[in-house]
Design a protein around this motif. Structure first.
Motif, PDB file in Angstrom:
ATOM      1  N   SER A 173    -103.131  10.066 -56.253  1.00  0.00           N
ATOM      2  CA  SER A 173    -103.692  11.053 -55.320  1.00  0.00           C
ATOM      3  C   SER A 173    -104.699  10.405 -54.372  1.00  0.00           C
ATOM      4  O   SER A 173    -104.745  10.746 -53.187  1.00  0.00           O
ATOM      5  N   VAL A 174    -105.482   9.452 -54.861  1.00  0.00           N
ATOM      6  CA  VAL A 174    -106.458   8.765 -54.004  1.00  0.00           C
ATOM      7  C   VAL A 174    -105.741   7.965 -52.917  1.00  0.00           C
ATOM      8  O   VAL A 174    -106.092   8.035 -51.727  1.00  0.00           O
ATOM      9  N   PHE A 175    -104.720   7.206 -53.295  1.00  0.00           N
ATOM     10  CA  PHE A 175    -104.013   6.376 -52.311  1.00  0.00           C
ATOM     11  C   PHE A 175    -103.327   7.241 -51.255  1.00  0.00           C
ATOM     12  O   PHE A 175    -103.337   6.909 -50.063  1.00  0.00           O
ATOM     13  N   LEU A 176    -102.732   8.355 -51.675  1.00  0.00           N
ATOM     14  CA  LEU A 176    -102.048   9.210 -50.715  1.00  0.00           C
ATOM     15  C   LEU A 176    -103.039   9.974 -49.844  1.00  0.00           C
ATOM     16  O   LEU A 176    -102.748  10.281 -48.680  1.00  0.00           O
ATOM     17  N   THR A 177    -104.218  10.266 -50.375  1.00  0.00           N
ATOM     18  CA  THR A 177    -105.256  10.886 -49.548  1.00  0.00           C
ATOM     19  C   THR A 177    -105.741   9.904 -48.494  1.00  0.00           C
ATOM     20  O   THR A 177    -105.954  10.266 -47.324  1.00  0.00           O
ATOM     21  N   LEU A 178    -105.914   8.637 -48.863  1.00  0.00           N
ATOM     22  CA  LEU A 178    -106.278   7.612 -47.887  1.00  0.00           C
ATOM     23  C   LEU A 178    -105.173   7.440 -46.841  1.00  0.00           C
ATOM     24  O   LEU A 178    -105.453   7.213 -45.661  1.00  0.00           O
ATOM     25  N   ALA A 179    -103.917   7.554 -47.270  1.00  0.00           N
ATOM     26  CA  ALA A 179    -102.809   7.499 -46.311  1.00  0.00           C
ATOM     27  C   ALA A 179    -102.905   8.643 -45.311  1.00  0.00           C
ATOM     28  O   ALA A 179    -102.644   8.470 -44.112  1.00  0.00           O
ATOM     29  N   ALA A 180    -103.289   9.835 -45.801  1.00  0.00           N
ATOM     30  CA  ALA A 180    -103.444  10.982 -44.908  1.00  0.00           C
ATOM     31  C   ALA A 180    -104.594  10.793 -43.932  1.00  0.00           C
ATOM     32  O   ALA A 180    -104.595  11.388 -42.847  1.00  0.00           O
ATOM     33  N   TRP A 181    -105.592   9.986 -44.297  1.00  0.00           N
ATOM     34  CA  TRP A 181    -106.699   9.668 -43.391  1.00  0.00           C
ATOM     35  C   TRP A 181    -106.309   8.584 -42.386  1.00  0.00           C
ATOM     36  O   TRP A 181    -107.081   8.284 -41.467  1.00  0.00           O
ATOM     37  N   THR A 182    -105.141   7.968 -42.557  1.00  0.00           N
ATOM     38  CA  THR A 182    -104.723   6.860 -41.702  1.00  0.00           C
ATOM     39  C   THR A 182    -103.865   7.325 -40.533  1.00  0.00           C
ATOM     40  O   THR A 182    -104.083   6.938 -39.392  1.00  0.00           O
ATOM     41  N   PRO A 184    -100.987  10.878 -39.317  1.00  0.00           N
ATOM     42  CA  PRO A 184    -100.368  12.142 -39.738  1.00  0.00           C
ATOM     43  C   PRO A 184     -99.187  11.924 -40.672  1.00  0.00           C
ATOM     44  O   PRO A 184     -98.936  12.737 -41.567  1.00  0.00           O
ATOM     45  N   GLU A 185     -98.457  10.820 -40.488  1.00  0.00           N
ATOM     46  CA  GLU A 185     -97.346  10.522 -41.377  1.00  0.00           C
ATOM     47  C   GLU A 185     -97.805  10.328 -42.819  1.00  0.00           C
ATOM     48  O   GLU A 185     -97.035  10.520 -43.759  1.00  0.00           O
ATOM     49  N   GLY A 186     -99.062   9.927 -43.013  1.00  0.00           N
ATOM     50  CA  GLY A 186     -99.592   9.793 -44.363  1.00  0.00           C
ATOM     51  C   GLY A 186     -99.688  11.132 -45.063  1.00  0.00           C
ATOM     52  O   GLY A 186     -99.439  11.229 -46.280  1.00  0.00           O
ATOM     53  N   LEU A 187    -100.036  12.185 -44.328  1.00  0.00           N
ATOM     54  CA  LEU A 187    -100.056  13.528 -44.910  1.00  0.00           C
ATOM     55  C   LEU A 187     -98.647  13.960 -45.291  1.00  0.00           C
ATOM     56  O   LEU A 187     -98.439  14.552 -46.358  1.00  0.00           O
TER      57      LEU A 187
END
Length: 363
Positions: A173-182, A184-187
């Motif tokens: 969940s932490v890695f994917l949350t950081l992806a979402a901060w990178t 829109p495709e991360g979300l």
């Protein structure tokens, strides 16, 4: 596989990994971060953060949102700003070494993701080498997908145990949350992962991933954009722009652009056909890649831009993330073809473990 063949494969994979990272470094240092989206979006925002020290500065450089995508999350510009803090003024050459470091990190995380699938070391290392050789690293230095790849591959290394191990679920969940901060495709990556976890009956992990990405990334940044932007910036996509014709044009463009890669796609499909056990075991990972890629390609139906131009400009950057996640699974499929075992089959601890054991006398 014999020991000699295994050592040769490890050596070859290690050399390929070094070659991939080294060439990414050479390309980046020959032309320091200066291309297209870096100049107009990521580098511009990094300079604004550097000079103002305020997130509000992200919106002042392009108040109309004409080219800088102020709605994009700020993690990559923030990292660029932190990396150059020791030098005055902001210097793109100082942050350019981040690029081979991202390539190396993504490659090693691909190795880790393959090992989490219990792929033998030679084939896991080959997965990392393949990630380092992706053309993306030599085409788009400075773009945000490099950081996005690192977070998504880090999440892929936790996905196998998510829902069964609390630590792996939290890290996922932490890695994917950081992806979402990178980006829109991360979300999108996080929401698709939550859906796949839900279908796999890992409800708690799915809920944690979804809530973390939405409540700790998407919602705070959306509120910041509404508060700090002089006016809501236009985006490349809008519900009002929906047209099936847009999607048709984009798909035909994608097909024409992907023709040079058709041989590789057929080779990957053939590899899975020869490795049915891997295909059966890794349906969740392949489903994530297919749904993620399908969601991003489907978004072209809502593009406000010329769909052919939009697809031609972004197709390879869209597909690099799902491709990188599938590479460790391809390594497992190759291992099954070569050794006759899927990656999940435990290797014997010693040669003696394979010998028949004498029956224990009944008492």
């Amino acid at each position: 596989m014999s020991r000699t063949a295994s050592r040769l494969l490890v050596t070859a994979a290690a050399l390929l990994l070094v070659f991939g990272v080294s060439t990414a470094a050479v390309v980046a240092m020959r032309e320091p971060f200066a291309l297209n989206d870096y100049t107009a979006i990521w580098g511009l925002k990094a300079r604004a953060l550097y000079r103002t020290g305020s997130v509000a500065g992200l919106f002042r450089v392009d108040p109309d949102g004409a080219f800088s995508h102020p709605e994009y999350p700020p993690l990559w510009p923030l990292l660029l700003t932190v990396a150059t803090r020791a030098r005055l003024p902001f210097d793109d050459l100082v942050v350019t070494p981040l690029w081979p470091l991202l390539a190396l990190a993504a490659s090693l995380l691909a190795v880790r993701a393959a090992r989490s699938l219990r792929v033998a070391w030679p084939f896991a290392l080959l997965a990392g080498a393949t990630v380092s050789l992706l053309p993306y690293w030599r085409t788009y230095p400075g773009y945000a997908e490099g950081l996005l790849l690192v977070f998504v591959l880090a999440a892929a290394g936790e996905a196998e145990r998510a829902g069964e191990d609390a630590g792996a679920t939290l890290r996922l969940s932490v890695f994917l949350t950081l992806a979402a901060w990178t980006k829109p495709e991360g979300l999108v990556a996080a929401l698709v992962a939550a859906a796949v976890l839900g279908f796999a009956k890992r409800g708690r992990a799915a809920l944690l991933v979804c809530l973390s990405a939405v409540l700790l990334a998407a919602v705070p940044w959306a509120l910041a954009v509404r508060r700090l932007a002089p006016r809501l910036p236009p985006t490349d996509f809008a519900f009002a722009a929906f047209s099936p014709a847009n999607l048709g044009v984009a798909l035909s463009t994608l097909v024409s652009e992907a023709v040079p890669a058709a041989g590789l796609l057929l080779a990957g499909a053939g590899l899975f056909a020869l490795a049915p056990e891997t295909l059966r075991r890794r349906r969740a990972v392949l489903a994530w890649a297919a749904v993620y890629a399908g969601a991003l390609i489907g978004s072209f139906a809502f593009t406000r831009l010329d769909p052919a131009w939009h697809a031609r400009w972004s197709w390879d950057r869209i597909l690099v993330v799902p491709l990188a996640v599938v590479i460790p699974v391809l390594a497992e499929a190759l291992a099954e073809c070569v050794t006759g075992r899927s990656g999940a089959a435990p290797l014997p601890a010693s040669p003696e473990a394979t010998l028949p054991q004498a029956p224990v006398p009944a008492r």
